[in-house]
Enzyme design. Structure first.
Site, PDB file in Angstrom:
ATOM      1  N   ARG A   1      -6.941 -17.363 -41.647  1.00  0.00           N
ATOM      2  CA  ARG A   1      -8.065 -16.433 -41.452  1.00  0.00           C
ATOM      3  C   ARG A   1      -8.506 -15.819 -42.776  1.00  0.00           C
ATOM      4  O   ARG A   1      -9.698 -15.632 -43.020  1.00  0.00           O
ATOM      5  CB  ARG A   1      -7.693 -15.339 -40.457  1.00  0.00           C
ATOM      6  CG  ARG A   1      -7.810 -15.837 -39.034  1.00  0.00           C
ATOM      7  CD  ARG A   1      -7.771 -14.670 -38.101  1.00  0.00           C
ATOM      8  NE  ARG A   1      -8.191 -15.039 -36.758  1.00  0.00           N
ATOM      9  CZ  ARG A   1      -7.872 -14.356 -35.675  1.00  0.00           C
ATOM     10  NH1 ARG A   1      -7.118 -13.283 -35.785  1.00  0.00           N
ATOM     11  NH2 ARG A   1      -8.314 -14.729 -34.500  1.00  0.00           N
TER      12      ARG A   1
ATOM     13  N   ASP B   1      16.077 -20.254 -47.137  1.00  0.00           N
ATOM     14  CA  ASP B   1      16.667 -20.551 -48.450  1.00  0.00           C
ATOM     15  C   ASP B   1      16.533 -22.024 -48.831  1.00  0.00           C
ATOM     16  O   ASP B   1      16.151 -22.353 -49.959  1.00  0.00           O
ATOM     17  CB  ASP B   1      18.125 -20.077 -48.520  1.00  0.00           C
ATOM     18  CG  ASP B   1      18.992 -20.621 -47.395  1.00  0.00           C
ATOM     19  OD1 ASP B   1      18.448 -21.173 -46.424  1.00  0.00           O
ATOM     20  OD2 ASP B   1      20.223 -20.483 -47.484  1.00  0.00           O
TER      21      ASP B   1
ATOM     22  N   SER C   1      14.344 -24.294 -47.604  1.00  0.00           N
ATOM     23  CA  SER C   1      12.922 -24.631 -47.801  1.00  0.00           C
ATOM     24  C   SER C   1      12.417 -23.996 -49.086  1.00  0.00           C
ATOM     25  O   SER C   1      11.595 -24.572 -49.805  1.00  0.00           O
ATOM     26  CB  SER C   1      12.079 -24.112 -46.631  1.00  0.00           C
ATOM     27  OG  SER C   1      12.680 -24.493 -45.427  1.00  0.00           O
TER      28      SER C   1
ATOM     29  N   ASP D   1      17.910 -15.769 -39.857  1.00  0.00           N
ATOM     30  CA  ASP D   1      19.232 -15.347 -40.357  1.00  0.00           C
ATOM     31  C   ASP D   1      19.160 -14.054 -41.180  1.00  0.00           C
ATOM     32  O   ASP D   1      20.181 -13.407 -41.392  1.00  0.00           O
ATOM     33  CB  ASP D   1      19.858 -16.451 -41.211  1.00  0.00           C
ATOM     34  CG  ASP D   1      20.067 -17.758 -40.443  1.00  0.00           C
ATOM     35  OD1 ASP D   1      20.069 -17.716 -39.202  1.00  0.00           O
ATOM     36  OD2 ASP D   1      20.198 -18.808 -41.097  1.00  0.00           O
TER      37      ASP D   1
ATOM     38  N   ALA E   1      26.685  -3.009 -28.338  1.00  0.00           N
ATOM     39  CA  ALA E   1      27.828  -3.928 -28.173  1.00  0.00           C
ATOM     40  C   ALA E   1      29.096  -3.189 -28.588  1.00  0.00           C
ATOM     41  O   ALA E   1      29.062  -2.257 -29.397  1.00  0.00           O
ATOM     42  CB  ALA E   1      27.623  -5.167 -29.030  1.00  0.00           C
TER      43      ALA E   1
END
Ligand code: F6P
Length: 404
Positions: free
Chosen positions: A28, A113, A115, A137, A194
């Site tokens: 765009r 990382d 890529s 990650d 948790a």
């Protein structure tokens, strides 16, 4: 300003939330500046094979309108191909021919990382490219699209699993993606209360884990007027045991980047807890006290393991990732027009586009142990003896809130 007329968009690595927003933001913004953008399909595999394509899809305003920025995954498709590993000696020439064939002057590449390292490689070969950080990650030096979406999904799974856990008085082990960094396990787990979060940064001491599980679980059931309770552990897939050994199933093989597929940590934790429950003489006493014990059939709490796998990174993108992705994609266009290459968008702060060299950004970032001790001090178990949080109090200067 450079004379860039046509930009190719590549997304690469594991898919996740926010990628379609990167594509949309880039397309765009480019359209607004009269620059054409094209999808280079299926990551670096598509880039390598570009020369053989008959045509490419141009992201006109109609075409980009059909891309739903709120959906995870990528309209551009992915592969896990590392260009350096391709045996063909003429690979970079082949890529340049493909780009020349379609008149592509520069690339916007969104990836993590691996890529990013390929992007640094392409930049070194004289191909102009700007990187928009992406990885669920969250282990780059900058924020990366996909992380917030995944964290929210992990938190939602955790909340949901508590209902079945409590109904059956089970201990639930949720194993999540994240490779060798514990960010998504930590943030998703904290986001849903948790009880225990086991991350690769902390080799798990199962004596500590078991004592915490047993105490919290028993206290909960004893405090319940219907003898009900559960306990939930979030286990990062890259977990190691106290001796530093990876808890992975070696038969899972490797991916195209040559990385081990991580699986098995959750299973290991389940087996370890079940073994300890079965061997603990206090457990049958507790089960009898709570009216749960049935000879041979039900003598110890059950431990169940859930592995959502790709469910943590698919489906919908969080609104935060869509915002960050659109801004990052748009920013990448301006950086390319400025003649910059080999760099990563860090963020858009008002009219400031902040960037860093990609080689620095892709250095792995691990969980900050001070944050861990902040939560340990609040009673969350991280598989080690809890450490007291000791804050350093500092007055903040400058802008505080940069996003949203
Ligand atoms: O790097 C992102 C990630 O989701 C990791 O957390 C996980 O280990 C891996 O990708 C899984 O990759 P694939 O989809 O190729 O199996």
């Amino acid at each position: 300003m450079t004379d860039i007329k046509r930009i190719g968009i590549i997304t690469s690595g594991g898919d996740c939330g926010g990628l379609n927003a990167v594509i949309k933001g880039a397309a765009r913004m480019a359209n607004a500046l009269d620059i054409e953008t094209y999808v280079i399909p299926n990551g670096y595999a598509g880039l390598y094979n570009l020369v053989e394509f008959e045509s490419l899809t141009r992201l006109t305003s109609d075409r980009i309108d059909n891309v739903d920025a709120a959906l995870a995954g990528s309209e551009a498709g992915h592969s896990r191909v590392k260009i350096k590993k391709i045996k063909d000696e003429g690979k970079y020439e082949r890529i340049k021919k493909g780009l020349a064939k379609f008149g592509i002057d520069a690339l916007v590449i969104s990836g993590g990382d691996d890529s990013g390292s390929v992007m640094v490689d392409l930049d070194g070969q004289g191909i102009p490219c700007v990187h928009v950080p992406k990885t669920m990650d969250l282990d780059l030096q900058t924020y990366s699209v996909g992380a917030d979406s995944t964290i929210n999904r992990i938190a939602n799974f955790t909340v949901d699993l508590k209902t079945t856990g409590r109904t059956h008085n089970r201990i639930i082990v949720l194993e999540v993606f994240g490779r060798y960094a514990g960010h998504t396990a930590l943030r998703g787990g904290i986001g849903a209360d948790a009880d225990c979060i086991l991350i690769p940064e902390i080799p798990a001491d199962f004596d500590v884990v078991y004592e915490h599980v047993k105490k919290v679980y028993m206290d909960r059931i004893r405090a319940s007027d219907v003898n009900a309770g559960t306990y939930i552990l979030i286990v990062a897939e890259g977990l190691r045991d106290a001796g530093g050994k990876e808890l992975v199933d070696e038969s899972a093989g490797v991916d195209a980047f040559g990385h081990k597929r991580l699986a098995g940590a959750g299973k290991f934790v389940r087996q370890e807890l079940s073994r300890r429950f079965a061997a603990d003489p206090e457990i049958p006493v507790f089960m009898k006290e709570q009216g749960l014990f049935v000879e041979e059939l039900y003598m110890a709490p059950e431990v169940r393991e859930v592995r959502p796998g790709h469910l943590v990174r698919c489906g919908r993108s969080s609104a935060f990732d869509v915002n960050f992705g659109k801004e990052g994609g748009a920013a990448a266009i301006f950086l390319l027009l400025e003649g910059l290459s080999g760099i990563t968008v860090v963020e858009v702060d008002g009219s400031n586009i902040l960037y860093k060299p990609t080689a620095e950004v892709i250095e792995q970032r691990l969980v900050d142990m001070d944050i861990v001790s902040l939560y340990e001090t609040q009673g969350v178990c991280f598989g080690r003896e809890p450490q007291q949080f000791s804050p350093v109090i500092t007055r903040h200067e400058g802008k505080v809130c940069r996003h949203l």
